[in-house]
Design a protein around this motif. Structure first.
Motif, PDB file in Angstrom:
ATOM      1  N   GLU A  13       0.848  -1.181   0.000  1.00  0.00           N
ATOM      2  CA  GLU A  13       0.000   0.000   0.000  1.00  0.00           C
ATOM      3  C   GLU A  13       0.888   1.236   0.000  1.00  0.00           C
ATOM      4  O   GLU A  13       1.716   1.421   0.891  1.00  0.00           O
ATOM      5  CB  GLU A  13      -0.888   0.004   1.243  1.00  0.00           C
ATOM      6  CG  GLU A  13      -1.766   1.217   1.333  1.00  0.00           C
ATOM      7  CD  GLU A  13      -2.538   1.286   2.642  1.00  0.00           C
ATOM      8  OE1 GLU A  13      -3.198   2.303   2.849  1.00  0.00           O
ATOM      9  OE2 GLU A  13      -2.464   0.347   3.444  1.00  0.00           O
ATOM     10  N   ALA A  14       0.727   2.069  -1.006  1.00  0.00           N
ATOM     11  CA  ALA A  14       1.465   3.326  -1.067  1.00  0.00           C
ATOM     12  C   ALA A  14       0.597   4.414  -0.440  1.00  0.00           C
ATOM     13  O   ALA A  14      -0.595   4.503  -0.726  1.00  0.00           O
ATOM     14  CB  ALA A  14       1.798   3.691  -2.507  1.00  0.00           C
ATOM     15  N   ARG A  21       2.555   8.705   9.198  1.00  0.00           N
ATOM     16  CA  ARG A  21       2.900   7.590   8.315  1.00  0.00           C
ATOM     17  C   ARG A  21       4.415   7.447   8.187  1.00  0.00           C
ATOM     18  O   ARG A  21       4.938   6.334   8.122  1.00  0.00           O
ATOM     19  CB  ARG A  21       2.247   7.787   6.941  1.00  0.00           C
ATOM     20  CG  ARG A  21       2.463   6.641   6.003  1.00  0.00           C
ATOM     21  CD  ARG A  21       1.792   5.347   6.499  1.00  0.00           C
ATOM     22  NE  ARG A  21       2.165   4.268   5.604  1.00  0.00           N
ATOM     23  CZ  ARG A  21       2.828   3.176   5.978  1.00  0.00           C
ATOM     24  NH1 ARG A  21       3.119   2.963   7.241  1.00  0.00           N
ATOM     25  NH2 ARG A  21       3.174   2.279   5.097  1.00  0.00           N
ATOM     26  N   MET A  22       5.142   8.558   8.154  1.00  0.00           N
ATOM     27  CA  MET A  22       6.609   8.503   8.122  1.00  0.00           C
ATOM     28  C   MET A  22       7.127   7.805   9.375  1.00  0.00           C
ATOM     29  O   MET A  22       7.993   6.943   9.301  1.00  0.00           O
ATOM     30  CB  MET A  22       7.212   9.913   8.052  1.00  0.00           C
ATOM     31  CG  MET A  22       7.229  10.513   6.669  1.00  0.00           C
ATOM     32  SD  MET A  22       8.409   9.705   5.565  1.00  0.00           S
ATOM     33  CE  MET A  22       9.964  10.230   6.252  1.00  0.00           C
ATOM     34  N   ARG A  23       6.561   8.159  10.541  1.00  0.00           N
ATOM     35  CA  ARG A  23       6.988   7.549  11.797  1.00  0.00           C
ATOM     36  C   ARG A  23       6.729   6.050  11.770  1.00  0.00           C
ATOM     37  O   ARG A  23       7.570   5.254  12.176  1.00  0.00           O
ATOM     38  CB  ARG A  23       6.245   8.215  12.952  1.00  0.00           C
ATOM     39  CG  ARG A  23       6.759   7.786  14.298  1.00  0.00           C
ATOM     40  CD  ARG A  23       6.205   8.649  15.411  1.00  0.00           C
ATOM     41  NE  ARG A  23       6.737   9.991  15.311  1.00  0.00           N
ATOM     42  CZ  ARG A  23       5.997  11.098  15.369  1.00  0.00           C
ATOM     43  NH1 ARG A  23       4.705  11.033  15.518  1.00  0.00           N
ATOM     44  NH2 ARG A  23       6.561  12.268  15.275  1.00  0.00           N
ATOM     45  N   GLN A  24       5.558   5.647  11.262  1.00  0.00           N
ATOM     46  CA  GLN A  24       5.220   4.228  11.194  1.00  0.00           C
ATOM     47  C   GLN A  24       6.151   3.481  10.237  1.00  0.00           C
ATOM     48  O   GLN A  24       6.680   2.426  10.561  1.00  0.00           O
ATOM     49  CB  GLN A  24       3.776   4.047  10.750  1.00  0.00           C
ATOM     50  CG  GLN A  24       2.768   4.478  11.780  1.00  0.00           C
ATOM     51  CD  GLN A  24       1.353   4.533  11.210  1.00  0.00           C
ATOM     52  OE1 GLN A  24       1.149   4.659   9.997  1.00  0.00           O
ATOM     53  NE2 GLN A  24       0.363   4.433  12.092  1.00  0.00           N
ATOM     54  N   ALA A  25       6.338   4.025   9.047  1.00  0.00           N
ATOM     55  CA  ALA A  25       7.162   3.353   8.036  1.00  0.00           C
ATOM     56  C   ALA A  25       8.625   3.304   8.454  1.00  0.00           C
ATOM     57  O   ALA A  25       9.280   2.260   8.349  1.00  0.00           O
ATOM     58  CB  ALA A  25       7.021   4.048   6.680  1.00  0.00           C
ATOM     59  N   MET A  26       9.168   4.409   8.939  1.00  0.00           N
ATOM     60  CA  MET A  26      10.572   4.436   9.341  1.00  0.00           C
ATOM     61  C   MET A  26      10.797   3.590  10.587  1.00  0.00           C
ATOM     62  O   MET A  26      11.902   3.119  10.844  1.00  0.00           O
ATOM     63  CB  MET A  26      11.046   5.867   9.586  1.00  0.00           C
ATOM     64  CG  MET A  26      11.029   6.747   8.335  1.00  0.00           C
ATOM     65  SD  MET A  26      12.035   6.110   6.969  1.00  0.00           S
ATOM     66  CE  MET A  26      10.778   5.459   5.893  1.00  0.00           C
TER      67      MET A  26
END
Length: 190
Positions: A13-14, A21-26
């Motif tokens: 999912e992009a 979302r940055m915090r979650q992905a990183m």
């Protein structure tokens, strides 16, 4: 891998890179945890928790860390031009919490020593990297700080502290979703 797994595409999912979302992905990138320490011009010790730390070059010996330039500690360290990166061991969550929050006095009641390089050395850490500020690059709300290493101290030989998916250590992703905000994400490190 099987032939079947090669032919079955992964579903990804992009999303837009919002701060959450940055915090979650990183957070899916496990990192070590450090405390960057230094002295202000007034001689008072300062420091902040930092997980953005890496080796840059072996010759010359350079490291980097990223610091929120809106924080209180980093601008004071920058003025004096010298710092120590204290690499935390597993189980040092109290030390991390002390320096990862903008609340309270970070050094109050803490046994620490002034290093021969004029920077605070924290107790029980894995390694201390003593350095001078070599270069600083502004990048969004952070500064990318490159330091020229003056000396390295190996202090203990224990397991490292890891930060992964919003918590300490590598754990089940389902646990991370319910984990409390242990590190004060609202605070500005640096």
């Amino acid at each position: 891998m099987t032939a079947e797994s090669l032919s079955t595409p992964e579903v990804a999912e992009a999303t837009e890179p919002t701060p959450l979302r940055m915090r979650q992905a990183m957070g899916t990138f496990a990192s070590g945890v450090t405390v960057v320490t230094g002295l202000g011009r007034d001689g008072d010790p300062v420091g902040f928790a930092c997980q953005s730390f890496a080796s840059v070059s072996l010759e010359p010996a350079l490291v980097l860390f990223c610091a929120d330039h809106r924080g209180r500690a980093w601008p004071r360290i920058r003025e004096t031009g010298r710092f120590t990166v204290n690499i935390l061991a597993a189980g040092q969550t109290d030390l991390c919490g002390r320096f990862g929050s903008g609340k309270g006095r970070k050094y109050e009641g803490l046994h620490w020593e002034l290093s021969p390089w004029g920077t605070p050395s924290l107790p029980g850490v894995l390694t201390r990297v003593h350095a001078d500020v070599y270069d600083v690059h502004g990048a969004g709300d952070h500064d990318v700080v490159v330091g020229r290493v003056l000396a390295l101290e190996t202090v203990t030989d224990r397991e490292p502290m890891l930060f992964f998916r919003g918590g300490f250590g590598v754990h089940d992703p389902a646990d991370a979703l319910a984990a409390p905000d242990v590190w004060g994400w609202g605070d500005h490190w640096g």
